[in-house]
Design a protein around this motif. Structure first.
Motif, PDB file in Angstrom:
ATOM      1  N   TYR A 136       0.821  -1.209   0.000  1.00 38.99           N
ATOM      2  CA  TYR A 136       0.000   0.000   0.000  1.00 38.99           C
ATOM      3  C   TYR A 136       0.854   1.257   0.000  1.00 38.99           C
ATOM      4  O   TYR A 136       0.694   2.145  -0.836  1.00 38.99           O
ATOM      5  CB  TYR A 136      -0.935   0.004   1.210  1.00 38.99           C
ATOM      6  CG  TYR A 136      -1.710   1.293   1.380  1.00 38.99           C
ATOM      7  CD1 TYR A 136      -2.656   1.684   0.448  1.00 38.99           C
ATOM      8  CD2 TYR A 136      -1.471   2.127   2.468  1.00 38.99           C
ATOM      9  CE1 TYR A 136      -3.356   2.863   0.593  1.00 38.99           C
ATOM     10  CE2 TYR A 136      -2.168   3.303   2.637  1.00 38.99           C
ATOM     11  CZ  TYR A 136      -3.119   3.677   1.687  1.00 38.99           C
ATOM     12  OH  TYR A 136      -3.802   4.856   1.836  1.00 38.99           O
ATOM     13  N   TRP A 137       1.802   1.320   0.943  1.00 37.79           N
ATOM     14  CA  TRP A 137       2.610   2.528   1.045  1.00 37.79           C
ATOM     15  C   TRP A 137       3.566   2.669  -0.137  1.00 37.79           C
ATOM     16  O   TRP A 137       3.907   3.790  -0.542  1.00 37.79           O
ATOM     17  CB  TRP A 137       3.373   2.552   2.369  1.00 37.79           C
ATOM     18  CG  TRP A 137       2.474   2.792   3.539  1.00 37.79           C
ATOM     19  CD1 TRP A 137       2.261   1.964   4.593  1.00 37.79           C
ATOM     20  CD2 TRP A 137       1.638   3.934   3.770  1.00 37.79           C
ATOM     21  NE1 TRP A 137       1.356   2.511   5.468  1.00 37.79           N
ATOM     22  CE2 TRP A 137       0.958   3.720   4.988  1.00 37.79           C
ATOM     23  CE3 TRP A 137       1.392   5.114   3.058  1.00 37.79           C
ATOM     24  CZ2 TRP A 137       0.047   4.646   5.503  1.00 37.79           C
ATOM     25  CZ3 TRP A 137       0.474   6.027   3.581  1.00 37.79           C
ATOM     26  CH2 TRP A 137      -0.168   5.795   4.783  1.00 37.79           C
ATOM     27  N   VAL A 386      -5.028   2.280  -5.939  1.00 38.47           N
ATOM     28  CA  VAL A 386      -4.423   2.165  -4.608  1.00 38.47           C
ATOM     29  C   VAL A 386      -5.490   2.204  -3.523  1.00 38.47           C
ATOM     30  O   VAL A 386      -5.476   1.421  -2.568  1.00 38.47           O
ATOM     31  CB  VAL A 386      -3.385   3.285  -4.394  1.00 38.47           C
ATOM     32  CG1 VAL A 386      -2.877   3.266  -2.963  1.00 38.47           C
ATOM     33  CG2 VAL A 386      -2.229   3.137  -5.362  1.00 38.47           C
ATOM     34  N   PHE A 390      -5.822  -1.531  -1.661  1.00 43.79           N
ATOM     35  CA  PHE A 390      -5.168  -1.588  -0.352  1.00 43.79           C
ATOM     36  C   PHE A 390      -5.785  -0.650   0.681  1.00 43.79           C
ATOM     37  O   PHE A 390      -5.796  -0.974   1.870  1.00 43.79           O
ATOM     38  CB  PHE A 390      -3.681  -1.252  -0.499  1.00 43.79           C
ATOM     39  CG  PHE A 390      -2.934  -2.199  -1.396  1.00 43.79           C
ATOM     40  CD1 PHE A 390      -2.809  -3.537  -1.062  1.00 43.79           C
ATOM     41  CD2 PHE A 390      -2.367  -1.763  -2.581  1.00 43.79           C
ATOM     42  CE1 PHE A 390      -2.125  -4.424  -1.885  1.00 43.79           C
ATOM     43  CE2 PHE A 390      -1.687  -2.633  -3.412  1.00 43.79           C
ATOM     44  CZ  PHE A 390      -1.559  -3.967  -3.060  1.00 43.79           C
ATOM     45  N   GLY A 391      -6.277   0.512   0.254  1.00 36.22           N
ATOM     46  CA  GLY A 391      -6.804   1.497   1.193  1.00 36.22           C
ATOM     47  C   GLY A 391      -7.973   0.972   2.004  1.00 36.22           C
ATOM     48  O   GLY A 391      -8.047   1.180   3.219  1.00 36.22           O
TER      49      GLY A 391
END
Length: 470
Positions: A136-137, A386, A390-391
């Motif tokens: 994610y990051w 994103v 993942f968020g």
């Protein structure tokens, strides 16, 4: 003892924490932390972020790339549905953010979301949540590098190949992201927050006073074509909602932030400041920019106000876009660093191993993010992807499971109406998050494919100017 402590003022503040254990070793006096071990004068002080600095880090993890896509979201689904979705996601993620603080105070050995995964689901949970956290990051860092390349293109009037600007963003992310502690980059968070807020409010004012947005027909009469409600396709609608999730998806980063607070008990205070300010900003920016620009709003939104104002807005936003990229690179790298060195002396001492692992972590994270930014050079599509993939997982399902983990086993005699309502709400958060993750990922992938077809395709490591997309 007092004489020793005066040689390290930051550590003295850390020692005053209610949860600190004062220790003495060859390095002098320090504190023992559940995550970082013995913190003393021989190494970085990982517990030195105040509550105001925490609020700044939180707000900057939220107010960044996501806000630049909100007017475009309103254009896709309409103003009223957009506001309803925005406020609903704000409420759910605020609860999720609160649960982060509660869970951390109950389980002080938790550093990241992977630790939560292990407590709830064992080794499999650690692998799944830890992998999702890092990915994610990395994707967010890639989005940040892409936004930096857009800003540099706008400021230089496409002064060089876009691939060069993305590489410059990669270098900045690696070098500044390698600063060891969040306490040492809090000043950059304040600078970035001031820059991005000044930029978006400048944009808001400029679109209100100008005759028409930059992408609108420049001759003849013109009126904004904003809509109360739109009729988008399912992929477009769910992709837009995913972009809103991304705008509030700083939640997984709050674990590392609270882990470096001097006084974790002040976490909720910082959270209230963060979420209130962020929601007000998102609402005002979304309404005003979309109302005046209508379907001619740009994505990122900073390109909506004409050539001159675009340069001004991107110039003001540059520190904010830079910090977002640096911060998320730092967070992902810190996770790997802690995972590799936790329980060893190297985690809190400036040894050769410490620096090799730390710099290796930041370099690898920045490098992978650079590859993603170069391979998927579509800002709106990447933001939605994103947010969806993942968020939601990091901001919805995990926090619902965390509440259930801490409260499901309560004695039957203590199960009142509030308990049953919270069980229902936590289950709703898990189910709705799962739906958004699956459907949003589908919509985002469809959107990226259609964008490539519409624009004739954008090749990886392209030199084309990416600052004029709408």
């Amino acid at each position: 003892m007092s004489d020793e402590k005066k040689t390290y003022p930051d550590l003295e503040a850390t020692q005053s924490r209610a949860d600190a254990t004062v220790v003495e070793d060859a390095g002098g006096y320090g504190v023992h932390d559940e995550i970082f071990g013995d913190i003393n004068e021989d190494g970085p002080n990982y517990r030195n972020v105040g509550w105001l600095g925490t609020a700044a880090l939180m707000m900057k993890s939220q107010v960044g790339l996501g806000v630049l896509s909100i007017p475009s979201v309103f254009n896709t689904i309409g103003l009223v549905p957009g506001l309803i979705c925005l406020w609903t996601i704000a409420a759910i993620t605020t609860w999720s953010d609160y649960i982060v603080g509660v869970f951390k105070m109950r389980h002080k050995d938790v550093y990241g979301i992977d630790d939560c995964g292990q407590k709830m689901f064992g080794k499999t949970g650690r692998i799944v949540f830890g992998g999702a956290f890092v990915l994610y990051w990395i994707f967010v860092a890639g989005s940040g590098m892409l936004s930096l390349s857009i800003a540099l293109n706008a400021l230089s009037v496409h002064g060089t190949c876009t691939a060069v600007f993305v590489f410059v963003a990669f270098l900045a992310a690696f070098l500044l992201g390698s600063i060891q502690t969040l306490g040492r980059i809090t000043w950059l968070a304040w600078l970035g927050l001031f820059g991005i807020m000044t930029s978006i409010f400048t944009l808001t004012v400029s679109v209100g006073v100008q005759d028409r947005p930059a992408a609108a027909p420049q001759t003849g009469s013109w009126a904004s074509d904003w809509k109360v409600a739109s009729n988008p396709s399912f992929p477009d609608a769910i992709s837009a909602v995913s972009a809103l999730v991304f705008a509030y998806a700083g939640t997984p980063g709050f674990f590392p932030i609270v882990s470096e607070m001097r006084e974790p008990k002040h976490y909720t205070r910082s959270l209230i400041i963060c979420q209130t300010g962020v929601t007000v900003i998102y609402t005002v920016i979304g309404i005003v920019v979309y109302y005046y620009c209508g379907s001619y709003v740009a994505s990122p939104a900073l390109g909506s106000a004409g050539h001159l104002m675009k340069k001004i807005c991107y110039g003001l936003a540059l520190p904010g876009l830079l910090f977002t990229t640096v911060f998320v690179t730092h967070i992902a790298a810190k996770y790997i660093f802690v995972h590799l060195l936790r329980g060893t002396k190297h985690i809190s001492k400036n040894t050769k191993t410490h620096w090799m692992v730390w710099l290796g972590s930041t370099f690898c994270i920045a490098l992978v993010a650079y590859i993603i930014a170069s391979a998927i050079p579509v800002f709106g599509g990447l933001v939605s992807l994103v947010g969806a993939l993942f968020g939601t997982l990091m901001s919805f399902q995990c926090m619902g499971c965390m509440w259930l983990y801490d409260n499901w086993g309560i004695e039957k005699a203590k199960r009142n109406i509030k308990w049953y309502l919270m069980v229902a709400f936590s289950t709703f958060v898990v189910v709705s998050g799962t739906f958004l993750m699956i459907a949003g990922t589908y919509g985002s992938v469809v959107g990226i494919i259609e964008s490539n077809k519409k624009n004739g395709g954008t090749s990886p490591w392209s030199c084309a100017d990416n600052s004029n997309s709408t």
